[in-house]
Design a protein around this motif. Structure first.
Motif, PDB file in Angstrom:
ATOM      1  N   MET A 286      19.451 -20.629   7.425  1.00 11.05           N
ATOM      2  CA  MET A 286      18.478 -20.584   6.552  1.00 11.05           C
ATOM      3  C   MET A 286      18.748 -20.608   5.126  1.00 11.05           C
ATOM      4  SD  MET A 286      15.834 -20.071   8.123  1.00 11.05           S
ATOM      5  CE  MET A 286      16.434 -21.195   9.448  1.00 11.05           C
ATOM      6  N   GLY A 287      20.017 -20.503   4.517  1.00  8.86           N
ATOM      7  CA  GLY A 287      20.160 -20.479   2.986  1.00  8.86           C
ATOM      8  C   GLY A 287      20.563 -21.919   2.766  1.00  8.86           C
ATOM      9  N   VAL A 296       9.648 -25.795  -1.636  1.00  8.65           N
ATOM     10  CA  VAL A 296       8.970 -24.856  -0.695  1.00  8.65           C
ATOM     11  C   VAL A 296       7.667 -24.562  -1.142  1.00  8.65           C
ATOM     12  CG1 VAL A 296       8.844 -22.271  -0.231  1.00  8.65           C
ATOM     13  CG2 VAL A 296      11.092 -23.412  -0.058  1.00  8.65           C
ATOM     14  N   ILE A 297       6.760 -24.888  -0.119  1.00  6.28           N
ATOM     15  CA  ILE A 297       5.067 -24.872  -0.061  1.00  6.28           C
ATOM     16  C   ILE A 297       4.889 -23.482   0.276  1.00  6.28           C
ATOM     17  CG2 ILE A 297       3.142 -25.470   0.438  1.00  6.28           C
ATOM     18  CD1 ILE A 297       4.451 -28.393   1.069  1.00  6.28           C
ATOM     19  N   ILE A 390      11.676 -13.727   0.089  1.00  5.14           N
ATOM     20  CA  ILE A 390      12.377 -13.786  -1.036  1.00  5.14           C
ATOM     21  C   ILE A 390      13.563 -14.646  -1.117  1.00  5.14           C
ATOM     22  CG2 ILE A 390      14.189 -12.136  -2.204  1.00  5.14           C
ATOM     23  CD1 ILE A 390      12.896  -9.850  -0.966  1.00  5.14           C
ATOM     24  N   GLN A 391      14.287 -15.049  -0.031  1.00  2.00           N
ATOM     25  CA  GLN A 391      15.193 -16.023  -0.121  1.00  2.00           C
ATOM     26  C   GLN A 391      14.552 -17.304   0.172  1.00  2.00           C
ATOM     27  OE1 GLN A 391      17.768 -16.370   3.221  1.00  2.00           O
ATOM     28  NE2 GLN A 391      16.226 -15.956   4.958  1.00  2.00           N
ATOM     29  N   LEU A 395      15.610 -19.531  -3.160  1.00  6.30           N
ATOM     30  CA  LEU A 395      16.731 -20.480  -3.044  1.00  6.30           C
ATOM     31  C   LEU A 395      16.024 -22.155  -3.542  1.00  6.30           C
ATOM     32  CD1 LEU A 395      18.528 -19.253   0.273  1.00  6.30           C
ATOM     33  CD2 LEU A 395      19.268 -19.196  -2.090  1.00  6.30           C
ATOM     34  N   ALA A 396      14.791 -22.205  -3.308  1.00  9.35           N
ATOM     35  CA  ALA A 396      14.357 -23.580  -3.308  1.00  9.35           C
ATOM     36  C   ALA A 396      14.400 -24.049  -4.686  1.00  9.35           C
ATOM     37  CB  ALA A 396      12.960 -23.599  -3.005  1.00  9.35           C
ATOM     38  N   PRO A 397      14.531 -25.294  -5.100  1.00 12.78           N
ATOM     39  CA  PRO A 397      14.476 -25.817  -6.345  1.00 12.78           C
ATOM     40  C   PRO A 397      13.138 -25.800  -6.946  1.00 12.78           C
ATOM     41  CG  PRO A 397      15.553 -27.332  -4.806  1.00 12.78           C
ATOM     42  CD  PRO A 397      14.972 -26.462  -3.944  1.00 12.78           C
TER      43      PRO A 397
END
Length: 809
Positions: A286-287, A296-297, A390-391, A395-397
């Protein structure tokens, strides 16, 4: 045979090293297999526990004997070839060295994709029954090793799992699934439901193309299995899978917008939720997945009327560019800006002052219609209380928040929350109060605290269960003074508590009378006593804020000499202009301009505003006169008037024509009737066009005043109609218009001595206009048989800075 055993051992050692936990451990080997089920038909399975136990540690690799094999064979399959329906001659190991293979079953919709190398090892044991189909769809040839078991006997094993959606998932430690959203399939029957349609894409984690990931809430977990159908397009045709309803709603909404341009990664589709081993391996990825995605939408859920208002409002305030500048390039001094916004009396300069003024302007423009229900609707969505997000978001740009058809980027969404913090007056008051107490050791008087936490304009009032607590609940914050020391806490007599407080406050500031506004307690309180518990208590007319009076009619001390407000050396035109501006807003703007600018600049600003308002008002009057002239009722009243262009024929000529040529006479009559109908249709069309235009402008001004329609070239439009485009939007114009709105409901009056002013709505003929010593504005007093009553405050055209007593004429 030795070559085959060595090769298989090396492949299996790589497999086991990938799945074994860290440290020394024992691990059974689980293998994908084609085995016959209890009916003799081939089925995809996972076999284990009968294969070797591998001892694996940090300092040495694990090796173990697979079993007896024989006759290792080497096969080369042409590109894009198909073996058709077949079955292996013996139960065997199958190792794909290069290329790609797709295995399908005759009567099942499940299939298996086999990739070369790490993912290319399986067992083919369906040598009885109908067998299976194998296709090699890649553009290059495929090479495979086939190694039968000795004596055709499969080693002892246990079936870990049978069946499954193998067509979606290959080796989960290396390959990642995403999918392309396709146009949905619409039902041919009411209510014409749409079914999600996707195309699966499988790529190496190290060589991913651009894709988006969806962050959402599952919603229906624990209420049964997924029941919403998704159509999966493959090279072999369509296949089905099931998802939960919230995800279906999200996908149907996304496919209609631009969010579906890139392939999507969604755990509910791209991970086999029935396979614990696959979920375990995918969770570790996932990371990497959320780090490597394009964006991320965040799906917050379906739209509501309130959520649409919140997203549209946030988009509008972000379009101003103020908050993005404060949170971006100028974030280093944001604390100074925030302190200056909370307390506008703080002396700041440079960039800090510019940011503060822009934020205050933004609050003035948009704060009055902040969609508080929309904010509660959006921020109360279940997504914000989910651990996984949260992650996914951190993590998403890039992050995009989507609710229905509206979308906001992460910074815009953050700006909307920041605006609420700045606009939220109760919070700002608490922040300011804490700062004054803990950093400056400054305490306010009880009177200042009461007006600070009771005046709410049209906003939300700070709650208090008991009306007496509007005073008693603030005693702990007040500094020791005469008002606090003489205040008696009595919860049994509201009238006495409010009256005593007003009497004590009037000794220090007579303007406490200005807070005596119309309320529900008018019958219970004396007319001069303010009701601090009323639902909408406003800043007194004549004050620029709660503590700063604009005028000083009664002076601050008794010894102050009266000041007569007479313009010396001014022309008649200047006097008329100043008087006109004074009558529009009670003189608030003129006084504030004088306190801000030098006399010459203040006069120029007043004249410019007067010319603009006069011209704008004249245009409004002309437009209204034109609208009335085009009304149907006005046209009907002119029916009896003979048009100038019509000259009626004499009765003799008409009778002669009817007698000699009745056909021509009838034709003339028809032509006249047609002309009349044509004229009436044209009149009705013109009247309808004017009335509809007027109605449209009225509705736009009332409900959609913030929407800018057909203003492509604003400056050119202003120039064409004769308005000053440079004046609109300036701080002086905003100050004038805000003062102008405060005069709504007030009445123009004339006293016996010739003073002109604006007074409260309830004033009547015979009321007295007086200036009380120490009060900033004149008051309207009305004699009463039982007790003296205060009708309200007024602003006169001459007596703002002087003392006067007069009676209304």
């Amino acid at each position: 045979m030795c070559l085959g055993l060595v090769f298989l051992a090396s492949v299996l050692s790589e497999n086991c090293a990938a799945i074994a936990p860290s440290g020394a451990s024992s691990q059974y080997l689980h293998l994908t297999a084609l085995v016959p089920d209890h009916d003799g038909r081939a089925a995809f399975s996972v076999l284990g526990n009968g294969f070797p136990v591998l001892e694996i540690s940090h300092d040495r690799p694990g090796h173990s004997r697979l079993g007896d094999v024989s006759n290792v064979s080497y096969a080369v399959l042409p590109a894009r070839s198909n073996e058709g329906l077949h079955k292996p001659p013996h139960q065997m190991f199958f190792v794909l060295l290069s290329g790609l293979a797709n295995v399908t079953l005759p009567e099942e919709r499940d299939d298996l994709w086999i990739k070369a190398g790490f993912n290319g090892f399986m067992i083919a044991a369906d040598n009885v029954g109908d067998g299976h189909f194998t296709e090699y769809p890649s553009d290059e040839q495929s090479i495979a090793l086939q190694t039968p078991f000795a004596n055709g006997v499969l080693p002892a094993h246990r079936v870990i799992k049978i069946g499954g959606r193998y067509y979606l998932h290959g080796n989960t430690d290396i390959w990642v699934q995403s999918f392309k959203l396709l146009p949905p399939v619409r039902s041919c029957f009411p209510p014409f439901w749409e079914t999600v349609r996707v195309q699966i894409i499988e790529e190496s984690l190290d060589d991913l193309h651009r894709f988006s990931a969806l962050s959402y809430t599952w919603g229906n977990v624990g209420r049964g299995p997924p029941n919403r159908k998704v159509i999966v397009e493959t090279s072999e045709g369509q296949r089905d899978l099931r998802i939960y309803e919230p995800l279906e709603t999200a996908l149907l909404s996304l496919v209609k917008g631009e969010a579906a341009e890139l392939p999507l990664f969604i755990d509910q589709i791209c991970i086999n939720q029935a396979d614990d081993d696959e979920k375990a391996s995918q969770v570790k990825l996932m990371g990497d997945i959320y780090t490597k995605c394009e964006r991320v939408i965040v799906w917050l859920g379906p739209r509501t009327r309130h959520s649409d208002e919140y997203f549209a409002f946030t988009s509008d305030i972000c379009s101003e560019g103020v908050l993005s500048r404060v949170m971006g390039p100028n974030v280093g001094h944001f604390r100074e800006v925030f302190d200056a916004v909370v307390d506008s009396t703080v002396d700041v300069g440079g960039v800090v002052r510019e940011d503060r003024d822009d934020i205050l302007r933004l609050v003035r423009l948009y704060g009055h219609h902040y969609p508080i229900r929309g904010a509660v609707d959006v921020l109360g969505r279940p997504w914000f209380n989910r651990l996984w997000v949260i992650q996914e978001v951190c993590l998403a740009p890039q992050v995009v928040f989507t609710c229905g058809s509206y979308s906001l980027c992460f910074d815009c969404f953050r700006a909307g929350i920041l605006f609420y913090t700045i606009w939220n007056k109760p919070f700002l008051r608490i922040f300011q109060q804490r700062k004054a107490i803990h950093q400056q050791s400054s305490f306010m008087s009880l009177y200042d605290l009461v007006i600070k936490y009771s005046v709410n304009e049209d906003g939300i009032k700070v709650g208090a269960k008991l009306s007496e607590d509007r005073i008693f609940g603030l005693l702990g914050l007040a500094r020791a003074d005469e008002i606090k020391d003489d205040t008696d806490v009595d919860y049994n007599n509201l009238r006495n508590a409010y009256t005593r407080f007003a009497a004590l406050a009037a000794r220090q500031n007579l303007d406490v009378l200005l807070f005596s506004q119309k309320s529900d307690l008018d019958g219970d309180l004396p007319s001069w006593v303010p009701d601090w518990s009323m639902s909408c208590l406003r800043t007194p007319y004549g004050y620029s804020n709660l503590t700063t009076p604009v005028f000083s009619a009664g002076g601050s001390t008794i010894s102050q000499p009266p000041i007569v407000d007479v313009a010396l050396g001014a022309s008649d035109r200047q006097l008329r202009d100043e008087a006109a501006i004074r009558l529009t807003d009670g003189g608030l703007s003129t006084t504030q301009f004088r306190n801000t600018f030098d006399p010459t600049t203040a006069q120029e600003i007043s004249e410019k505003i007067h010319r603009h308002v006069y011209h704008l008002g004249q245009m409004e009057i002309n437009a209204e006169l034109k609208r009335q002239s085009y009304s149907i009722t006005r046209i009907i009243r002119t029916v009896g008037i003979v048009p100038w262009y019509w000259v009626p024929a004499s009765e003799v000529d008409v009778l002669r024509l009817c007698a000699t040529d009745p056909i021509r006479a009838a034709r003339k009559w028809v032509e006249g009737a047609c002309d009349f109908v044509t004229d009436m249709v044209g009149v009705i069309r013109a009247s309808s066009a004017v009335q509809l235009t007027a109605w449209f402008l009225h509705m736009k001004r009332r409900y959609y005043n913030s929407v800018d329609l057909a203003m492509v070239n604003r400056e050119e439009v202003f120039r064409r109609v004769g308005l000053d485009g440079g004046l609109l939007g300036t701080r002086e114009w905003e100050l004038y218009t805000s003062n102008l709105y405060r005069t709504v409901g007030r009445r123009l009056f004339l006293t016996e001595r010739g003073y002109v002013g604006l007074g409260p709505e309830q004033m009547e003929r015979g009321d007295a206009v007086v200036v009380l010593l120490g009060s900033s504005v004149p008051h309207i007093l009305r004699p009463d048989v039982e007790t003296d009553a205060v009708a309200g405050s007024s602003q006169t055209n001459v007596g703002h800075e002087g003392r006067m007593t007069a009676t209304l004429d």
